[in-house]
Write a protein that holds these residues in place. Structure first.
Motif, short mmCIF file in Angstrom:
data_model
loop_
_atom_site.label_atom_id
_atom_site.label_comp_id
_atom_site.label_asym_id
_atom_site.label_seq_id
_atom_site.Cartn_x
_atom_site.Cartn_y
_atom_site.Cartn_z
N UNK A 110 13.36 -4.50 -24.76
CA UNK A 110 14.10 -4.50 -26.02
C UNK A 110 13.28 -5.14 -27.14
N UNK A 111 13.68 -4.79 -28.36
CA UNK A 111 13.15 -5.46 -29.55
C UNK A 111 14.21 -5.39 -30.63
N UNK A 112 15.46 -5.50 -30.26
CA UNK A 112 16.68 -5.54 -31.08
C UNK A 112 17.88 -5.01 -30.30
N UNK A 113 17.66 -3.99 -29.45
CA UNK A 113 18.77 -3.46 -28.66
C UNK A 113 19.28 -4.52 -27.69
N UNK A 114 20.45 -4.27 -27.14
CA UNK A 114 21.12 -5.23 -26.26
C UNK A 114 20.77 -4.96 -24.80
N UNK A 115 20.18 -5.93 -24.09
CA UNK A 115 20.01 -5.79 -22.65
C UNK A 115 21.24 -6.30 -21.92
N UNK A 116 21.72 -5.54 -20.95
CA UNK A 116 22.86 -5.94 -20.14
C UNK A 116 22.44 -5.94 -18.68
N UNK A 117 22.67 -7.07 -18.00
CA UNK A 117 22.38 -7.19 -16.58
C UNK A 117 23.69 -7.37 -15.83
N UNK A 118 23.83 -6.66 -14.71
CA UNK A 118 25.05 -6.69 -13.92
C UNK A 118 24.75 -7.06 -12.47
N UNK A 119 25.68 -7.76 -11.84
CA UNK A 119 25.60 -8.06 -10.42
C UNK A 119 27.00 -8.11 -9.84
N UNK A 120 27.15 -7.68 -8.59
CA UNK A 120 28.45 -7.86 -7.96
C UNK A 120 28.56 -9.27 -7.40
N UNK A 121 29.73 -9.62 -6.92
CA UNK A 121 30.00 -11.01 -6.52
C UNK A 121 29.12 -11.49 -5.38
N UNK A 122 28.87 -10.66 -4.39
CA UNK A 122 28.09 -11.12 -3.24
C UNK A 122 26.59 -10.88 -3.39
N UNK A 123 26.17 -10.40 -4.56
CA UNK A 123 24.75 -10.25 -4.82
C UNK A 123 24.07 -9.18 -4.01
N UNK A 124 24.79 -8.11 -3.69
CA UNK A 124 24.20 -7.02 -2.92
C UNK A 124 23.92 -5.79 -3.76
N UNK A 125 24.34 -5.83 -5.03
CA UNK A 125 24.16 -4.67 -5.91
C UNK A 125 23.94 -5.17 -7.33
N UNK A 126 22.94 -4.62 -8.00
CA UNK A 126 22.62 -5.04 -9.36
C UNK A 126 22.38 -3.82 -10.23
N UNK A 127 22.44 -4.04 -11.55
CA UNK A 127 22.17 -2.97 -12.50
C UNK A 127 21.62 -3.57 -13.79
N UNK A 128 20.91 -2.75 -14.53
CA UNK A 128 20.36 -3.16 -15.82
C UNK A 128 20.56 -2.02 -16.80
N UNK A 129 20.97 -2.36 -18.03
CA UNK A 129 21.34 -1.36 -19.03
C UNK A 129 20.62 -1.63 -20.34
N UNK A 130 20.05 -0.59 -20.92
CA UNK A 130 19.49 -0.64 -22.28
C UNK A 130 20.59 -0.19 -23.23
N UNK A 131 21.19 -1.12 -23.95
CA UNK A 131 22.41 -0.84 -24.71
C UNK A 131 22.17 -0.94 -26.21
N UNK A 132 21.41 0.00 -26.75
CA UNK A 132 21.40 0.19 -28.19
C UNK A 132 22.70 0.86 -28.60
N UNK A 133 22.89 1.07 -29.90
CA UNK A 133 24.19 1.63 -30.30
C UNK A 133 24.38 3.05 -29.78
#
Length: 257
Positions: A110-133
């Motif tokens: 990123x260089x202005x867009x929003x980075x979003x990081x996700x994880x489930x409760x037990x830490x067995x699944x993750x995700x990452x999102x490039x969230x510009x408008x």
């Protein structure tokens, strides 16, 4: 699960890191680059020296668990979501990625867009999102969460630094894209006072983090943390395309450990 986001740090500054679940990592560049890139640029598509970018990416690996490889994306401001079973040396064309495998780190530049990081409760699944408008308007958060195996109420979300609501100026067209989806998004757009109402087009200050929070809430994600720092305003800390034009890229990275 480990999540980090790099920051813009001038050369010759000492590297430092944190073992916190979510942490900022400052890493000094090892070579002198043009001024727009001399603060640990991780983007290989912005005109920087390829060898320097490769070295910066290699340096980032030491902050991740042993044997971890970073999966880079070719981000195109779309809503494609990829599920990774193995690491690919070639950047994958997508703006979000999911994995359930150790040793694969997901990176969002990123260089202005929003980075979003996700994880489930037990830490067995993750995700990452490039969230510009544009990805946000194309429901990339919903597409990502619907592709995950975890229920939304068992997902933790982290919203990284992005251009803030005092700096992100957009036109009426952008506001309408969201407000046609739901009137709730009106709260994320503040009109800018005009000197001449008959000549000047209506402009708004947009809040990317609030847009993402509203979307996450509708989807049922209840645990949301954010680093509410503006990339445009903090020139000593973050790259900003809106501020500088030609500039480097930071990365937000998440992996299982």
């Amino acid at each position: 699960m480990l999540a980090i986001t790099t920051t813009r740090l001038p050369a010759n500054s000492p590297p430092k890191s944190s073992n916190a679940e979510y942490s900022l990592v400052n890493i000094a560049s090892t070579k002198n680059n043009p001024p727009e890139f001399n603060a640990f640029n991780l983007g290989d598509h912005v005109g920087d020296c390829a060898d320097v970018v490769a070295q910066n990416r290699k340096s980032l690996l030491k902050y991740l668990p042993n044997k971890t490889k970073i999966q880079w994306l070719e981000q195109v401001h779309g809503n494609n979501v990829v599920v990774l079973e193995k690491h690919d040396n070639t950047p994958i064309v997508a703006d979000a990625a999911i994995t359930r495998h150790r040793h694969i780190a997901l990176a969002i530049m990123t260089a202005d867009c929003l980075p979003i990081l996700l994880s489930n409760q037990n830490g067995s699944e993750i995700a990452a999102i490039h969230a510009g408008w544009r990805p946000l308007a194309a429901n990339i958060i919903e597409r990502t969460i619907s592709t995950m195996h975890s229920p939304a109420d068992e997902i933790f979300a982290w919203l990284g630094p992005c251009i803030g609501p005092a700096a992100f100026e957009v036109g009426e067209d952008v506001k309408q894209v969201f407000c046609q989806i739901s009137s709730k998004f009106n709260a994320a757009f503040q009109p800018i006072a005009r000197v001449n109402d008959d000549i000047e087009p209506l402009k708004y200050l947009a809040n990317l983090q609030l847009i993402a929070e509203l979307q996450l809430s509708v989807l049922g994600v209840k645990s949301v943390a954010e680093l509410a720092e503006c990339t445009f305003e903090h020139s000593d800390k973050y790259y900003s395309y809106r501020r500088d034009g030609k500039t480097g890229r930071m990365a937000s990275v998440i992996c299982l450990n």
